[in-house]
Design a protein around this motif. Structure first.
Motif: not given
Length: 99
Positions: A11-14, A16-21
């Protein structure tokens, strides 16, 4: 830890995208003030659209956006009610050349 711990990283990509947002939203709030910021999110989709699936995104996302605009029309009307000063972009030399 077989296979290099791949199960723990699935789940690292999801994430990372959530944290970036969240980071982008936080930065925008710091730059313009949280009271000048409006974020509207839709419901999570059961079947996520792949990042490279242009045709599905073009077919489904405008309908979702229109529904969200209708649903939040009062907040959006308040947000856009006041005229905003034009952005004074800086281009060219910063100082006039001294002769």
């Amino acid at each position: 830890m077989t296979k290099g711990g791949i199960w723990h990283w699935k789940e690292i990509i999801s994430s990372a995208m959530r944290l970036q947002s969240q980071n982008a939203l936080g930065q925008a709030g710091l730059l313009i003030g949280r009271d000048h910021l409006l974020r509207i999110d839709g419901e999570p989709m059961q079947d996520a659209i792949a990042l490279d699936d242009y045709h599905r995104a073009a077919a489904e996302l405008p309908v979702i956006a229109e529904r969200l605009v209708d649903l939040h029309s009062e907040k959006l009307a308040d947000f856009f009610a006041q005229p905003r000063p034009p952005f004074g972009a800086l281009h060219g030399p910063r100082h006039a050349a001294v002769e």
